[in-house]
Scaffold this motif. Structure first.
Motif, PDB file in Angstrom:
ATOM      1  N   LYS A   6       0.842  -1.185   0.000  1.00 40.48           N
ATOM      2  CA  LYS A   6       0.000   0.000   0.000  1.00 40.48           C
ATOM      3  C   LYS A   6       0.881   1.240   0.000  1.00 40.48           C
ATOM      4  O   LYS A   6       1.888   1.304   0.711  1.00 40.48           O
ATOM      5  CB  LYS A   6      -0.904   0.015   1.226  1.00 40.48           C
ATOM      6  CG  LYS A   6      -1.932   1.136   1.218  1.00 40.48           C
ATOM      7  CD  LYS A   6      -2.858   1.042   2.425  1.00 40.48           C
ATOM      8  CE  LYS A   6      -3.932   2.136   2.382  1.00 40.48           C
ATOM      9  NZ  LYS A   6      -4.825   2.077   3.556  1.00 40.48           N
ATOM     10  N   ARG A   7       0.481   2.223  -0.789  1.00 44.13           N
ATOM     11  CA  ARG A   7       1.226   3.489  -0.874  1.00 44.13           C
ATOM     12  C   ARG A   7       0.308   4.614  -0.440  1.00 44.13           C
ATOM     13  O   ARG A   7      -0.803   4.766  -0.968  1.00 44.13           O
ATOM     14  CB  ARG A   7       1.723   3.711  -2.297  1.00 44.13           C
ATOM     15  CG  ARG A   7       2.409   5.057  -2.480  1.00 44.13           C
ATOM     16  CD  ARG A   7       3.010   5.184  -3.870  1.00 44.13           C
ATOM     17  NE  ARG A   7       3.533   6.518  -4.071  1.00 44.13           N
ATOM     18  CZ  ARG A   7       3.041   7.429  -4.909  1.00 44.13           C
ATOM     19  NH1 ARG A   7       1.982   7.128  -5.630  1.00 44.13           N
ATOM     20  NH2 ARG A   7       3.579   8.618  -5.029  1.00 44.13           N
ATOM     21  N   ASP A   8       0.775   5.402   0.545  1.00 45.46           N
ATOM     22  CA  ASP A   8       0.013   6.572   1.029  1.00 45.46           C
ATOM     23  C   ASP A   8       0.777   7.844   0.710  1.00 45.46           C
ATOM     24  O   ASP A   8       2.017   7.880   0.811  1.00 45.46           O
ATOM     25  CB  ASP A   8      -0.209   6.467   2.542  1.00 45.46           C
ATOM     26  CG  ASP A   8      -1.021   5.248   2.933  1.00 45.46           C
ATOM     27  OD1 ASP A   8      -2.141   5.116   2.412  1.00 45.46           O
ATOM     28  OD2 ASP A   8      -0.523   4.423   3.736  1.00 45.46           O
ATOM     29  N   TRP A   9       0.050   8.891   0.321  1.00 43.55           N
ATOM     30  CA  TRP A   9       0.680  10.176   0.066  1.00 43.55           C
ATOM     31  C   TRP A   9      -0.355  11.284   0.206  1.00 43.55           C
ATOM     32  O   TRP A   9      -1.558  11.022   0.309  1.00 43.55           O
ATOM     33  CB  TRP A   9       1.345  10.198  -1.312  1.00 43.55           C
ATOM     34  CG  TRP A   9       0.393  10.323  -2.469  1.00 43.55           C
ATOM     35  CD1 TRP A   9       0.051  11.457  -3.127  1.00 43.55           C
ATOM     36  CD2 TRP A   9      -0.333   9.251  -3.094  1.00 43.55           C
ATOM     37  NE1 TRP A   9      -0.843  11.183  -4.123  1.00 43.55           N
ATOM     38  CE2 TRP A   9      -1.095   9.824  -4.133  1.00 43.55           C
ATOM     39  CE3 TRP A   9      -0.419   7.878  -2.884  1.00 43.55           C
ATOM     40  CZ2 TRP A   9      -1.915   9.071  -4.951  1.00 43.55           C
ATOM     41  CZ3 TRP A   9      -1.231   7.121  -3.694  1.00 43.55           C
ATOM     42  CH2 TRP A   9      -1.978   7.716  -4.713  1.00 43.55           C
ATOM     43  N   THR A  10       0.151  12.497   0.187  1.00 45.48           N
ATOM     44  CA  THR A  10      -0.716  13.669   0.309  1.00 45.48           C
ATOM     45  C   THR A  10      -0.632  14.462  -0.980  1.00 45.48           C
ATOM     46  O   THR A  10       0.457  14.757  -1.473  1.00 45.48           O
ATOM     47  CB  THR A  10      -0.286  14.558   1.487  1.00 45.48           C
ATOM     48  OG1 THR A  10      -0.321  13.778   2.690  1.00 45.48           O
ATOM     49  CG2 THR A  10      -1.220  15.749   1.637  1.00 45.48           C
ATOM     50  N   ALA A  16      -5.416  13.368   1.569  1.00 42.08           N
ATOM     51  CA  ALA A  16      -4.764  12.079   1.804  1.00 42.08           C
ATOM     52  C   ALA A  16      -5.152  11.113   0.681  1.00 42.08           C
ATOM     53  O   ALA A  16      -6.338  10.935   0.391  1.00 42.08           O
ATOM     54  CB  ALA A  16      -5.169  11.518   3.153  1.00 42.08           C
ATOM     55  N   LYS A  17      -4.163  10.500   0.066  1.00 41.29           N
ATOM     56  CA  LYS A  17      -4.374   9.574  -1.035  1.00 41.29           C
ATOM     57  C   LYS A  17      -3.729   8.238  -0.691  1.00 41.29           C
ATOM     58  O   LYS A  17      -2.768   8.165   0.073  1.00 41.29           O
ATOM     59  CB  LYS A  17      -3.777  10.113  -2.328  1.00 41.29           C
ATOM     60  CG  LYS A  17      -4.367  11.430  -2.800  1.00 41.29           C
ATOM     61  CD  LYS A  17      -5.725  11.219  -3.435  1.00 41.29           C
ATOM     62  CE  LYS A  17      -6.248  12.505  -4.051  1.00 41.29           C
ATOM     63  NZ  LYS A  17      -7.557  12.319  -4.698  1.00 41.29           N
ATOM     64  N   SER A  18      -4.259   7.164  -1.309  1.00 40.47           N
ATOM     65  CA  SER A  18      -3.660   5.848  -1.132  1.00 40.47           C
ATOM     66  C   SER A  18      -3.911   5.004  -2.368  1.00 40.47           C
ATOM     67  O   SER A  18      -4.879   5.240  -3.108  1.00 40.47           O
ATOM     68  CB  SER A  18      -4.228   5.140   0.107  1.00 40.47           C
ATOM     69  OG  SER A  18      -5.607   4.874  -0.064  1.00 40.47           O
ATOM     70  N   TRP A  20      -2.669   0.832  -4.227  1.00 38.41           N
ATOM     71  CA  TRP A  20      -2.009  -0.453  -4.040  1.00 38.41           C
ATOM     72  C   TRP A  20      -1.071  -0.681  -5.222  1.00 38.41           C
ATOM     73  O   TRP A  20      -1.472  -0.572  -6.385  1.00 38.41           O
ATOM     74  CB  TRP A  20      -3.029  -1.566  -3.945  1.00 38.41           C
ATOM     75  CG  TRP A  20      -3.877  -1.433  -2.713  1.00 38.41           C
ATOM     76  CD1 TRP A  20      -5.058  -0.764  -2.601  1.00 38.41           C
ATOM     77  CD2 TRP A  20      -3.583  -1.943  -1.427  1.00 38.41           C
ATOM     78  NE1 TRP A  20      -5.535  -0.824  -1.321  1.00 38.41           N
ATOM     79  CE2 TRP A  20      -4.649  -1.562  -0.560  1.00 38.41           C
ATOM     80  CE3 TRP A  20      -2.531  -2.690  -0.892  1.00 38.41           C
ATOM     81  CZ2 TRP A  20      -4.680  -1.890   0.776  1.00 38.41           C
ATOM     82  CZ3 TRP A  20      -2.568  -3.039   0.445  1.00 38.41           C
ATOM     83  CH2 TRP A  20      -3.619  -2.640   1.270  1.00 38.41           C
ATOM     84  N   SER A  37      -6.308   1.027  -7.562  1.00 38.31           N
ATOM     85  CA  SER A  37      -7.025   1.753  -6.500  1.00 38.31           C
ATOM     86  C   SER A  37      -7.542   0.809  -5.422  1.00 38.31           C
ATOM     87  O   SER A  37      -7.751   1.216  -4.281  1.00 38.31           O
ATOM     88  CB  SER A  37      -8.192   2.547  -7.103  1.00 38.31           C
ATOM     89  OG  SER A  37      -9.097   1.672  -7.758  1.00 38.31           O
TER      90      SER A  37
END
Length: 402
Positions: A6-10, A16-18, A20, A37
């Motif tokens: 999982k990749r999280d970023w702003t 906030a975005k995420s 796979w 997604s």
């Protein structure tokens, strides 16, 4: 080593975005990353990708060609096929497949996407950039998707994809239900609707004259396809033995060639009325360098529209085999020569007591030039005498019980 993380970023707006990310190596040892997604989609992709990499058939999206490119390669390989067949395939590609799927990469083409494509064709949903769409019949949708399947098979043989999703999709369906549903929609050929009745044919025969009489009588009493009628030569008509040999045909482009299948080459017995008509016609028919029995006035190959619009339809109106037209004037009841071929099939099948020949199914297949008995029975099986009517059942009961 393949993995899903999982990749999280702003985002620049502070949201906030995420996502796979599938991280794996292809068969060439090159690292590949693909983002989804939903985790379910990522898991499904990696499961398939790992199997394809092990088999050496994996194609990353970045290296995959589009459906339009694949159909172009496929059409280029169809040169050995008949021109009419290739033109039909090209129409499927240019008018139906590419407007909806042309820009889609082969690696991204899935079963659900093909099903969505079928639905759009059937409902008439417009393709991207089109103002309005057009509904396609179930039969047309089947042919279009079939052509897409052929293109994918070609791509599979070239190593451009790992599997044919159209073939997988059709294989996963319950074939029996599909066949029954298709037959229900198509319906059985009906006498008086699709097949001229004996009384109607008798009236049409009485109305035939001029150059159209011999060719339409041949259609009625020999059951030749329109292409076979247009390509028939005098050397293939044996009036002494009362038979016609089908050895060639003329396609829609007036190109002479052999029948489409081996079964199309056949010998058909003909009745006296047709023998006498052909004998009289042979003496006054236009000369043809091709030796044609039914040429144009200049000796060339007769065009199909002429047979229908100048021959068959006027004969029906003259015979009273007509229906009211839009302007109130009488119009021909039956649209084309294939209706006469249907009559010939029914004539071969009907009981002798009803004026038919009462031929076995296998003989009917041979007379019609069908490639298989299945084709004959699927089309005309309901016309064969059942042998279980009241009188016959009563006779069988007496014979059994006394």
């Amino acid at each position: 080593m393949a993995s899903v993380r999982k990749r999280d970023w702003t985002s620049p707006k502070g949201e906030a975005k995420s996502a796979w990310v599938v991280d794996y190596f292809d068969q060439a040892g090159k690292r590949r990353l693909k983002t989804f997604s939903k985790k379910k989609e990522a898991d499904a992709y990696i499961a398939t990708a790992v199997v394809e990499v092990r088999s050496g058939v994996h194609t990353p999206d970045s290296q995959s060609i589009t459906v339009a490119d694949a159909t172009k390669l496929w059409l280029a390989s169809c040169g050995a096929l008949e021109r009419t067949t290739v033109d039909s395939y090209r129409n499927h590609v240019e008018l139906h497949i590419n407007p909806y799927l042309g820009r889609t990469k082969l690696s991204q083409l899935t079963g659900p996407l093909v099903r969505e494509f079928e639905d759009k064709l059937r409902k008439g949903a417009p393709a991207a950039g089109e103002g309005e769409g057009k509904k396609r019949s179930a039969a047309m949708v089947k042919r279009i998707v079939g052509s897409l399947g052929f293109a994918l098979s070609d791509a599979l043989e070239r190593g451009l994809i790992a599997r044919n999703v159209v073939r997988d999709l059709r294989g996963s369906r319950k074939r029996g239900k599909d066949v029954h549903a298709e037959r229900r929609q198509k319906g059985k050929l009906k006498v008086g609707v699709d097949i001229p009745t004996p009384a109607e044919v008798k009236a049409i025969v009485g109305a035939l004259d001029g150059k159209w009489r011999p060719i339409l009588l041949t259609a009625i009493f020999a059951g030749l396809r329109a292409s076979e009628l247009r390509g028939l030569r005098w050397e293939d008509v044996d009036l002494q033995k009362r038979e016609i040999h089908v050895r060639q045909r003329a396609d829609r482009y007036n190109v002479i060639g052999p029948p489409k299948t081996a079964a199309g080459e056949r010998v058909i017995p003909i009745p006296p009325v047709l023998v006498a008509t052909l004998a009289a016609w042979q003496e006054k028919a236009p000369k043809s360098e091709l030796g044609l029995a039914f040429p144009t006035g200049r000796g060339g190959i007769e065009h199909y529209p002429n047979l229908v619009n100048r021959g068959f339809r006027p004969a029906q109106v003259a015979a009273g085999v007509a229906v009211p037209g839009q302007g109130g004037e009488a119009e021909a009841k039956y649209p084309g020569l294939h209706n006469l071929r249907h009559f010939y099939a029914s004539w071969c099948i009907n009981r002798r007591a009803d004026g038919g020949l009462e031929l076995p199914a296998k003989v009917v297949q041979e007379r019609l030039g069908h490639s298989s008995i299945t084709m004959t029975l699927d089309t005309y099986g309901h016309l064969f005498p059942r042998g279980d009517d009241g009188a016959e059942l009563e006779a069988a009961e007496r014979a059994l019980l006394g």
